[in-house]
Design an enzyme around this catalytic site. Sequence first.
Site, PDB file in Angstrom:
ATOM      1  N   THR A 511     -32.407 121.584 101.740  1.00 15.44           N
ATOM      2  CA  THR A 511     -33.590 122.446 101.749  1.00 15.44           C
ATOM      3  C   THR A 511     -34.810 121.596 101.410  1.00 15.44           C
ATOM      4  O   THR A 511     -35.668 121.997 100.642  1.00 15.44           O
ATOM      5  CB  THR A 511     -33.352 123.649 100.815  1.00 15.44           C
ATOM      6  OG1 THR A 511     -32.155 124.285 101.251  1.00 15.44           O
ATOM      7  CG2 THR A 511     -34.464 124.684 100.870  1.00 15.44           C
ATOM      8  N   HIS A 512     -34.838 120.398 101.951  1.00 18.27           N
ATOM      9  CA  HIS A 512     -35.909 119.468 101.641  1.00 18.27           C
ATOM     10  C   HIS A 512     -36.873 119.373 102.814  1.00 18.27           C
ATOM     11  O   HIS A 512     -36.867 118.399 103.553  1.00 18.27           O
ATOM     12  CB  HIS A 512     -35.318 118.110 101.255  1.00 18.27           C
ATOM     13  CG  HIS A 512     -34.242 118.228 100.213  1.00 18.27           C
ATOM     14  ND1 HIS A 512     -33.156 117.402 100.125  1.00 18.27           N
ATOM     15  CD2 HIS A 512     -34.101 119.133  99.211  1.00 18.27           C
ATOM     16  CE1 HIS A 512     -32.403 117.781  99.109  1.00 18.27           C
ATOM     17  NE2 HIS A 512     -32.953 118.831  98.541  1.00 18.27           N
ATOM     18  N   ILE A 513     -37.650 120.410 102.955  1.00 21.09           N
ATOM     19  CA  ILE A 513     -38.679 120.450 103.991  1.00 21.09           C
ATOM     20  C   ILE A 513     -39.980 120.018 103.328  1.00 21.09           C
ATOM     21  O   ILE A 513     -40.384 120.608 102.325  1.00 21.09           O
ATOM     22  CB  ILE A 513     -38.852 121.880 104.551  1.00 21.09           C
ATOM     23  CG1 ILE A 513     -37.521 122.424 105.045  1.00 21.09           C
ATOM     24  CG2 ILE A 513     -39.909 121.916 105.643  1.00 21.09           C
ATOM     25  CD1 ILE A 513     -36.985 121.768 106.275  1.00 21.09           C
TER      26      ILE A 513
END
Lengths: 583, 226
Positions: A511-513
């Site tokens: 979830t590393h946007i």
Amino acid sequence: MTNLKPVDVAIIGGGWTGLAMAKELVSRTSVSVLALERGAPRSTADYAMDMDELDYNVRLRMMQNIAEETITHRHSLRDSAVPVRQYGSFHPGTGVGGAGEHWTGMSFRFMQDVFTMRTHLTEKHGAAHLPADLAVQDWGVTYDQLEPHYWYAEQMMGVSGKAGNLGGKLIDGGNTFESPRSHDYPTPALKQAYASYLFDQAARKLGYHPYPTPAANLSENFTNPDGISRPACAYCGYCTRFGCMIGAKAQPSNTLMPVLRKHKSFQLRTGSWVRRIVHENGRATGVQFTDANGEEFFQPAETVILSTFTLNNVRLMYLSKIGTPYDPASGKGTLGRNLTHQVQGGARIYFDKPLNAFMGAGCLGMRISDYDGGNGLTGEDGLLRFGMLSCNSRGEQPIAAFGAIPPGSAKSNWGAEWKAASLQWRDRVSDLTLAGEHMSYRQNYIDLDPTYTDKFGDPLLRFTLDWTEHEYKQHDFAYDLAAKIGPVMGAKVDPRRPSHAKYNTINYQSTHIQGGAIMGASPDTSVVNPYLQHWDVPNLWVIGASSFPQNASGNPTLTALAVTHWAADAVINKYLKHPGKLA
Amino acid sequence: MKRREFLTIPAGALGGTLLYTLAREPFLLRAQEGSAKDGTVKVPLRFFTAGEARVIAAASERIFPSDASGPGAKEAGVVIYIDRQLAGPYGADKYRYTKGAFVESVPEHGYQAKANPRETYRDGIAKLGVNFDELPVEQQIQKLQSMEKTHFFQLLRTHTIEGMFSDPMHGGNAGMIGWQLVGYPGPRMSYREDIDKHFGTEFRPKPASLEQIMKRPGKPWEDEKV
């Protein structure tokens, strides 16, 4: 629309960054702070009955309701985008604490060259040897400036780990490739499980420098500088996608909220969905939000802090018409540019012994940074940046784990033969995993979708994003590295090489946007200045990983907290005393 | 009012602790209304008709068969699990983005069609045929093989695995038979004393379910009002 009583500071989003900013403001100043969170309240007590793989790990019960709002995705400017209809490649959170409640807890500092990436790569390789579409930039802030803020974030969460570089002195067993630290970790490293122990032994034998993953899971009972006490991790394995039922994993609900609750100048309003930042003549005047009953409110504020997840930070500015949208054709404009994710890869490995892999913690593992950043890379083969390779004991759960078998051990993926093979390989499978830097490129960006809308009828965000040759080189390098280490661990390496597939929205990656509202030294190439203050609207601060000009190999939360604390210092020590542009 | 549908199964076929599986339905094996004296139990269905449940029970048993390698979908009560999932918010797509336009896209974008899991199952069951469960096993396998690429089959396969290994409060994994099969101990509060031990040897604590370790009823998502 109901007009509410003005507050000094309105904070949009009640996750890590918003609540960390709130805590600094109310404990160091006398301003009134209102945090608006669109989800529900959460607390440690909510999590005891959540140790359920199906509802939380498979059905993703803690995530934002995707039926109400999602994003669309296309691979290139030539394609038309379609909505992400069910969660796949990343998992935005909701409720108090946001994704900080169900995160894994890996807590890395970025290496110093990450913050000056454009300068560094140009010096190392020469501008002519960089890909033409490369969009990496310097952050406008350096590692040395952020170091005390990293230390603040590590203490607040009680990060466990082992230093590898204390003020320039290299320490065996820690990450000797990290940038200099002023202090060792607040708590010692977690115990290691079997798989990560085998990785440690093998990597050492091969001459690499394995170290324990720094974890926001406490290795021992700990009281942080705010006086908040939390217990040691129990290695139950219910971390990623779960809230921690004992509070061993640092979450906003168990570190920041207990402090904030004591302050009368702090208010938290849940169920409040901010839909516009209202502004006129270059000043934000407040925010407009809709509550859970559909009633609309205007909240006037002197200062607005936009601190939601990357996606909504960017979207709210688009919807509020703040800043200049980025145009990938001309390279002009700033809002939405430098969208990055994170490069995953590695190889699956198979053992002939049981791993007891149901025990673990989301961030329990050993890793190597021998090729992190540009370490050990000449760039001659086009590989400029790599990342970390790790072996993790996350706490394996049976639905997700079943059916991991070496290729060729069953003709089908169902039926008697498949079942027997799956049982034979049960608890004998692990992964060597890449967390690789995803550099930013001109063509990867965020804008508004022309077709699809959220539950209110507002346009969704559109991602234009695909992998490039560089990421495929990272995949290949990761596989080859894993294929070297796996056999020394006593495992067989899956023979399937990386497929060089296009970006997909189906399989979870991380979830590393990052990016879309990046920080930088010039208003021509960044949305916010080096203090995370909006270039055009000086009483608007946009904080979080949306400000990262490119992804670093490490997971972003610790750095998001460090830049939040850095920005809080700027707000408190400079801006509130003399409101105006700080850069 | 819709007629109440039941799935009739031999009591012995289901893991042995069916009573626990059905904890949230006021339900006792001996005292159950309409229960036969022939050793069968009638499980009240939430979504399927009895005929549909028999078809899905047979199909899931082909995907995860009960055989020499151990118990399968039949003993775990996978069909009961699927029935509840379909009756709940998941089956109705309450938490999927379902605004149009629905367009076909590249495989990297996954399932893009309009049909929710309930509709997909109804359609899939029609394609399997209402007498699927009466076909010889070999013919059942052939039929499923011919449908392997369909969205319905992929859902059914996924749900079968879920029904084998999810916490028993969801209706499958009866008596934790799936967990026993793979040596999973269920959720446990702590491995502090074990995490760095048992290297290379099997450590297999006796399974316990979430409700057993927490000593209170769970709130499975499928019970949420749609």
